[in-house]
Design a protein around this motif. Structure first.
Motif, PDB file in Angstrom:
ATOM      1  N   GLY A  86       0.825  -1.204   0.000  1.00 13.28           N
ATOM      2  CA  GLY A  86       0.000   0.000   0.000  1.00 13.28           C
ATOM      3  C   GLY A  86       0.858   1.253   0.000  1.00 13.28           C
ATOM      4  N   ASN A  87       0.545   2.188   0.905  1.00  9.53           N
ATOM      5  CA  ASN A  87       1.295   3.436   1.004  1.00  9.53           C
ATOM      6  C   ASN A  87       2.484   3.245   1.938  1.00  9.53           C
ATOM      7  OD1 ASN A  87      -0.576   4.782  -0.644  1.00  9.53           O
ATOM      8  ND2 ASN A  87      -1.895   5.217   1.102  1.00  9.53           N
ATOM      9  N   VAL A  88       3.668   3.474   1.422  1.00  9.58           N
ATOM     10  CA  VAL A  88       4.895   3.318   2.199  1.00  9.58           C
ATOM     11  C   VAL A  88       5.412   4.709   2.551  1.00  9.58           C
ATOM     12  CG1 VAL A  88       7.270   2.484   2.182  1.00  9.58           C
ATOM     13  CG2 VAL A  88       5.458   1.123   1.133  1.00  9.58           C
ATOM     14  N   VAL A  89       5.362   5.040   3.822  1.00 12.34           N
ATOM     15  CA  VAL A  89       5.863   6.334   4.288  1.00 12.34           C
ATOM     16  C   VAL A  89       7.075   6.165   5.187  1.00 12.34           C
ATOM     17  CG1 VAL A  89       3.657   7.500   4.092  1.00 12.34           C
ATOM     18  CG2 VAL A  89       4.199   6.249   6.178  1.00 12.34           C
ATOM     19  N   SER A  90       7.359   4.933   5.595  1.00  7.42           N
ATOM     20  CA  SER A  90       8.547   4.610   6.379  1.00  7.42           C
ATOM     21  C   SER A  90       8.994   3.207   5.976  1.00  7.42           C
ATOM     22  CB  SER A  90       8.258   4.678   7.887  1.00  7.42           C
ATOM     23  OG  SER A  90       7.227   3.770   8.239  1.00  7.42           O
ATOM     24  N   THR A  91      10.136   2.789   6.465  1.00 11.05           N
ATOM     25  CA  THR A  91      10.673   1.485   6.082  1.00 11.05           C
ATOM     26  C   THR A  91       9.756   0.361   6.561  1.00 11.05           C
ATOM     27  OG1 THR A  91      12.930   2.342   6.189  1.00 11.05           O
ATOM     28  CG2 THR A  91      12.653  -0.043   6.257  1.00 11.05           C
ATOM     29  N   VAL A 142      11.484  -2.457   2.482  1.00 18.19           N
ATOM     30  CA  VAL A 142      11.163  -1.474   1.441  1.00 18.19           C
ATOM     31  C   VAL A 142      11.203  -0.102   2.092  1.00 18.19           C
ATOM     32  CG1 VAL A 142       9.442  -0.680  -0.220  1.00 18.19           C
ATOM     33  CG2 VAL A 142       9.749  -3.130   0.180  1.00 18.19           C
ATOM     34  N   THR A 143      12.066   0.764   1.593  1.00 17.01           N
ATOM     35  CA  THR A 143      12.256   2.095   2.162  1.00 17.01           C
ATOM     36  C   THR A 143      11.507   3.137   1.325  1.00 17.01           C
ATOM     37  OG1 THR A 143      14.242   2.563   0.862  1.00 17.01           O
ATOM     38  CG2 THR A 143      14.533   1.343   2.919  1.00 17.01           C
ATOM     39  N   PRO A 144      11.312   4.343   1.857  1.00 20.15           N
ATOM     40  CA  PRO A 144      10.654   5.397   1.062  1.00 20.15           C
ATOM     41  C   PRO A 144      11.491   5.890  -0.109  1.00 20.15           C
ATOM     42  CG  PRO A 144      10.493   5.851   3.421  1.00 20.15           C
ATOM     43  CD  PRO A 144      11.473   4.741   3.262  1.00 20.15           C
ATOM     44  N   ASP A 145      12.767   5.532  -0.159  1.00 20.55           N
ATOM     45  CA  ASP A 145      13.629   5.983  -1.251  1.00 20.55           C
ATOM     46  C   ASP A 145      13.383   5.128  -2.490  1.00 20.55           C
ATOM     47  OD1 ASP A 145      14.750   7.751   0.575  1.00 20.55           O
ATOM     48  OD2 ASP A 145      16.247   6.275   1.212  1.00 20.55           O
ATOM     49  N   GLY A 146      13.343   5.782  -3.639  1.00 27.99           N
ATOM     50  CA  GLY A 146      13.149   5.053  -4.884  1.00 27.99           C
ATOM     51  C   GLY A 146      12.000   5.612  -5.685  1.00 27.99           C
ATOM     52  N   ALA A 147      11.558   4.829  -6.668  1.00 30.71           N
ATOM     53  CA  ALA A 147      10.479   5.263  -7.555  1.00 30.71           C
ATOM     54  C   ALA A 147       9.186   5.450  -6.770  1.00 30.71           C
ATOM     55  CB  ALA A 147      10.278   4.241  -8.670  1.00 30.71           C
ATOM     56  N   GLY A 290       9.551  13.553  12.296  1.00 32.64           N
ATOM     57  CA  GLY A 290       8.180  13.290  11.881  1.00 32.64           C
ATOM     58  C   GLY A 290       8.108  12.055  11.015  1.00 32.64           C
ATOM     59  N   SER A 291       7.044  11.291  11.163  1.00 34.65           N
ATOM     60  CA  SER A 291       6.838  10.083  10.364  1.00 34.65           C
ATOM     61  C   SER A 291       5.360   9.756  10.346  1.00 34.65           C
ATOM     62  CB  SER A 291       7.635   8.898  10.923  1.00 34.65           C
ATOM     63  OG  SER A 291       7.221   8.606  12.245  1.00 34.65           O
ATOM     64  N   ALA A 292       4.924   9.129   9.280  1.00 32.04           N
ATOM     65  CA  ALA A 292       3.528   8.717   9.130  1.00 32.04           C
ATOM     66  C   ALA A 292       3.428   7.212   9.323  1.00 32.04           C
ATOM     67  CB  ALA A 292       2.996   9.117   7.762  1.00 32.04           C
ATOM     68  N   HIS A 293       2.332   6.786   9.947  1.00 32.41           N
ATOM     69  CA  HIS A 293       2.129   5.369  10.241  1.00 32.41           C
ATOM     70  C   HIS A 293       0.688   4.994   9.908  1.00 32.41           C
ATOM     71  CE1 HIS A 293       5.969   5.190  12.497  1.00 32.41           C
ATOM     72  NE2 HIS A 293       5.649   6.426  12.845  1.00 32.41           N
TER      73      HIS A 293
END
Length: 296
Positions: A86-91, A142-147, A290-293
């Protein structure tokens, strides 16, 4: 008193009626002839084995019945086979297990499909040997970095050509941790889209084009110093990315700090835009913390 005439009967030992044999001979161990003696005939010629003896042989047509062993063994099993993050906002880290269902050792030659922002750990680098029926577990992160949109497949390739594939799909989202300037307020705008059909008699038919109204927030930001630099860099590097924007009017302060690794946060949710499966933003004293969960 009567007199009876009789004869003493000697017991038979080993099938031989010999009065010189003694029962004490049974206490000795048996002597087994050597291999060279058992495989030779009385004429001192070597004996050969003719087993099995075939008599009246015939061919019978048949079909091998498949069993559970054919459905489960002699292959590589992977679990899970697909990750929909789904939505990845953190690792996001998930344990992935591979089981060698072959009844003989197999060698892992390599893993392909490791795009930017996908990390693999937990096992040694290939080549890696799997013993018969051995299971190994990897940690896929899976990290937030990338496509922004992730749709890739990781493939574990073995020496016999067998492969185990893991498909990963996700949308990488950046958390918007910059606070608005409450002195000027926050403007929330809802926009509907309606199609109006009018007949010649003036009767109108209205139908909604959107399932839900479009929701927009407009506000001035209060950033200075290092936060101003962070905002410039974020907009320059990730301006085209999808952002996780918090609902600013629903902000609330926590009564106590959140412990590291906590899975539950005490806060008010009644009448607010909290929903299962959606995101919640945690922000510290600055935009750097700050981080989203995902809420559950």
């Amino acid at each position: 008193m009567a007199v009876l005439t009789a004869q003493l009967a000697r017991p038979t030992l080993g099938g031989i009626d010999n009065p010189h044999l003694s029962a004490a001979l049974d206490a000795f161990a048996w002597a087994i002839p050597g291999e060279s003696e058992t495989k030779r005939s009385p004429g001192d010629s070597a004996l050969s084995t003719h087993w099995p003896v075939e008599a009246n042989g015939r061919a019978i047509a048949g079909q091998r019945m498949r069993a559970f062993v054919d459905d489960w063994y002699d292959r590589i099993h992977i679990s899970p086979a697909q990750l929909d993050l789904g939505n990845v906002v953190s690792t996001q880290t998930t344990a992935v297990s591979l089981w060698n269902a072959y009844r003989e050792p197999r060698t892992l030659l390599g893993v392909s499909g490791l795009d930017e922002g996908i990390e693999l750990s937990g096992q040694l680098a290939a080549p890696l040997t799997f013993t018969a029926l051995q299971e190994r577990i990897w940690q896929v992160a899976v990290t937030p970095d990338g496509a922004p949109v992730l749709d890739t497949t990781l493939a574990w390739t073995f020496d016999n050509g067998a492969t185990a594939e893991l498909r990963i799909t996700a949308n990488r989202i950046i958390a918007w941790s910059f606070a608005p300037d409450w002195a000027d307020g926050v403007l929330e705008r809802l926009t509907w889209a309606t199609d109006i059909l009018q007949s010649e008699s003036g009767v109108e038919q209205r139908r909604a084009i959107r399932l839900a109204p479009r929701r927009e927030f407009e506000a001035m930001l209060y950033v200075e110093g290092r936060e101003r630099q962070l905002l410039d860099l974020a907009l320059f590097g990730w301006g085209s990315r999808t952002w996780a924007l918090p609902v600013w009017p629903d902000i609330q302060l926590l009564d106590q700090p959140v412990a590291l690794g906590a899975t539950r946060i005490a806060c008010a949710t009644a009448g607010l835009d909290f929903a299962v499966g959606r995101l919640a933003l945690l922000r510290g004293e600055s935009a750097f913390v700050g981080s989203a969960h995902e809420t559950g």
